[in-house]
Every structure is written in C-alpha cells, then in structure tokens.
Scaffold this motif. Structure first.
Motif, short mmCIF file in Angstrom:
data_model
loop_
_atom_site.label_atom_id
_atom_site.label_comp_id
_atom_site.label_asym_id
_atom_site.label_seq_id
_atom_site.Cartn_x
_atom_site.Cartn_y
_atom_site.Cartn_z
N ALA A 30 -33.83 -28.96 -71.57
CA ALA A 30 -33.02 -30.18 -71.64
C ALA A 30 -33.81 -31.31 -70.98
O ALA A 30 -34.66 -31.07 -70.11
N ASP A 31 -33.52 -32.53 -71.39
CA ASP A 31 -34.22 -33.69 -70.83
C ASP A 31 -33.77 -33.98 -69.41
O ASP A 31 -32.58 -33.97 -69.10
N ALA A 32 -34.75 -34.24 -68.56
CA ALA A 32 -34.48 -34.68 -67.19
C ALA A 32 -34.34 -36.20 -67.19
O ALA A 32 -34.77 -36.88 -68.12
N ARG A 33 -33.74 -36.74 -66.14
CA ARG A 33 -33.62 -38.19 -65.97
C ARG A 33 -34.86 -38.68 -65.24
O ARG A 33 -35.18 -38.22 -64.14
N LEU A 34 -35.59 -39.62 -65.86
CA LEU A 34 -36.81 -40.16 -65.26
C LEU A 34 -36.51 -41.37 -64.38
O LEU A 34 -35.67 -42.20 -64.72
N ASP A 35 -37.22 -41.46 -63.26
CA ASP A 35 -37.19 -42.67 -62.44
C ASP A 35 -38.07 -43.72 -63.10
O ASP A 35 -38.85 -43.42 -64.00
N GLU A 36 -37.96 -44.94 -62.64
CA GLU A 36 -38.85 -45.99 -63.14
C GLU A 36 -40.29 -45.65 -62.75
O GLU A 36 -40.55 -45.36 -61.58
N HIS A 41 -49.99 -45.08 -65.40
CA HIS A 41 -50.59 -43.77 -65.11
C HIS A 41 -50.13 -43.31 -63.73
O HIS A 41 -49.79 -44.11 -62.88
N GLY A 42 -50.13 -42.04 -63.51
CA GLY A 42 -49.83 -41.52 -62.18
C GLY A 42 -48.53 -40.76 -62.10
O GLY A 42 -48.08 -40.14 -63.05
N TRP A 43 -47.91 -40.84 -60.93
CA TRP A 43 -46.72 -40.07 -60.63
C TRP A 43 -45.45 -40.73 -61.18
O TRP A 43 -45.32 -41.93 -61.15
N VAL A 44 -44.53 -39.90 -61.65
CA VAL A 44 -43.19 -40.37 -62.00
C VAL A 44 -42.19 -39.34 -61.47
O VAL A 44 -42.38 -38.13 -61.61
N GLY A 45 -41.16 -39.84 -60.81
CA GLY A 45 -40.12 -38.96 -60.30
C GLY A 45 -39.11 -38.63 -61.39
O GLY A 45 -38.92 -39.41 -62.33
N TRP A 46 -38.48 -37.47 -61.28
CA TRP A 46 -37.45 -37.11 -62.23
C TRP A 46 -36.45 -36.18 -61.57
O TRP A 46 -36.74 -35.54 -60.58
N THR A 47 -35.24 -36.14 -62.16
CA THR A 47 -34.15 -35.31 -61.65
C THR A 47 -33.45 -34.63 -62.82
O THR A 47 -33.28 -35.22 -63.88
N TYR A 48 -33.07 -33.39 -62.59
CA TYR A 48 -32.27 -32.67 -63.59
C TYR A 48 -31.11 -32.02 -62.86
O TYR A 48 -31.29 -31.37 -61.83
N GLU A 49 -29.90 -32.18 -63.39
CA GLU A 49 -28.69 -31.57 -62.83
C GLU A 49 -28.09 -30.64 -63.86
O GLU A 49 -28.07 -30.93 -65.05
N TRP A 50 -27.60 -29.49 -63.38
CA TRP A 50 -26.99 -28.53 -64.28
C TRP A 50 -25.88 -27.78 -63.56
O TRP A 50 -25.77 -27.83 -62.34
N ASP A 51 -25.07 -27.07 -64.34
CA ASP A 51 -23.97 -26.28 -63.80
C ASP A 51 -24.47 -24.86 -63.60
O ASP A 51 -24.78 -24.16 -64.56
N ALA A 52 -24.58 -24.45 -62.36
CA ALA A 52 -25.00 -23.08 -62.03
C ALA A 52 -23.74 -22.21 -62.06
O ALA A 52 -23.18 -21.86 -61.02
N ALA A 53 -23.28 -21.86 -63.25
CA ALA A 53 -22.01 -21.18 -63.43
C ALA A 53 -22.04 -19.73 -62.94
O ALA A 53 -21.02 -19.19 -62.54
N GLU A 54 -23.19 -19.10 -62.98
CA GLU A 54 -23.29 -17.70 -62.59
C GLU A 54 -23.76 -17.58 -61.15
O GLU A 54 -24.70 -18.25 -60.74
N PRO A 55 -23.14 -16.72 -60.36
CA PRO A 55 -23.59 -16.52 -58.99
C PRO A 55 -24.92 -15.76 -58.96
O PRO A 55 -25.30 -15.14 -59.95
N GLY A 56 -25.62 -15.84 -57.85
CA GLY A 56 -26.87 -15.11 -57.69
C GLY A 56 -28.05 -16.03 -57.60
O GLY A 56 -27.93 -17.25 -57.54
N GLU A 57 -29.23 -15.44 -57.60
CA GLU A 57 -30.47 -16.20 -57.47
C GLU A 57 -30.73 -17.00 -58.74
O GLU A 57 -30.46 -16.52 -59.84
N PRO A 58 -31.27 -18.21 -58.61
CA PRO A 58 -31.61 -18.98 -59.81
C PRO A 58 -32.75 -18.32 -60.56
O PRO A 58 -33.59 -17.64 -59.97
N GLY A 59 -32.76 -18.50 -61.87
CA GLY A 59 -33.84 -17.96 -62.69
C GLY A 59 -35.10 -18.79 -62.53
O GLY A 59 -35.14 -19.76 -61.78
N ALA A 60 -36.13 -18.39 -63.21
CA ALA A 60 -37.38 -19.13 -63.18
C ALA A 60 -37.14 -20.54 -63.71
O ALA A 60 -36.48 -20.73 -64.72
N GLN A 61 -37.67 -21.52 -63.00
CA GLN A 61 -37.50 -22.91 -63.39
C GLN A 61 -38.84 -23.46 -63.84
O GLN A 61 -39.87 -23.20 -63.22
#
Length: 70
Positions: A30-36, A41-61
C-alpha cells in the motif's frame, strides 16, 4: 492489536515520487504518505499507518520506493 504506524526515511539519487509499504512480508503493498521533499535528490520522510488486527509479533516489514530518473 489496534493501530500501528511506521515512520522513516528513504534515500535516492532521483526524486522519490512514491513509497509502498508491506506489513505482511510482501504479500500486499500500500502507498505510504510522503513528507515534502527537501529537494530533487536525497532523503524523503514517509509514514504508513495500518490496523494491526491480529495479536502477536508483527510480520516482516518492507518498503519499495519509486524514483524518477535524475
């Protein structure tokens, strides 16, 4: 359980126009939200939010940036 988010940076020698994120080892993406960007060229910040509906350790990201050629 509940909402989770990842915020980080991607680096490229071209303009990053899109970052996709997978919280399930690459099965779905899924698309992440990019910062300005600080410049063409160079670094760009980004954020992704999701619903961790299942308990336990997160899967590979994973991320996959999409870059415009310099």
């Amino acid at each position: 359980r509940g909402s989770a988010s990842t915020s980080t940076f991607s680096l490229s020698d071209g303009a990053i126009r899109r970052v996709e994120f997978s919280a399930d080892g690459g099965r779905t993406w899924a698309d992440a939200r990019l910062d300005e960007p600080a410049g063409a060229h160079g670094w760009v910040g980004w954020t992704y939010e999701w619903d961790a509906a299942e308990p336990g350790e997160p899967g590979a990201q994973s991320e996959r940036p999409h870059v415009d050629a310099a």
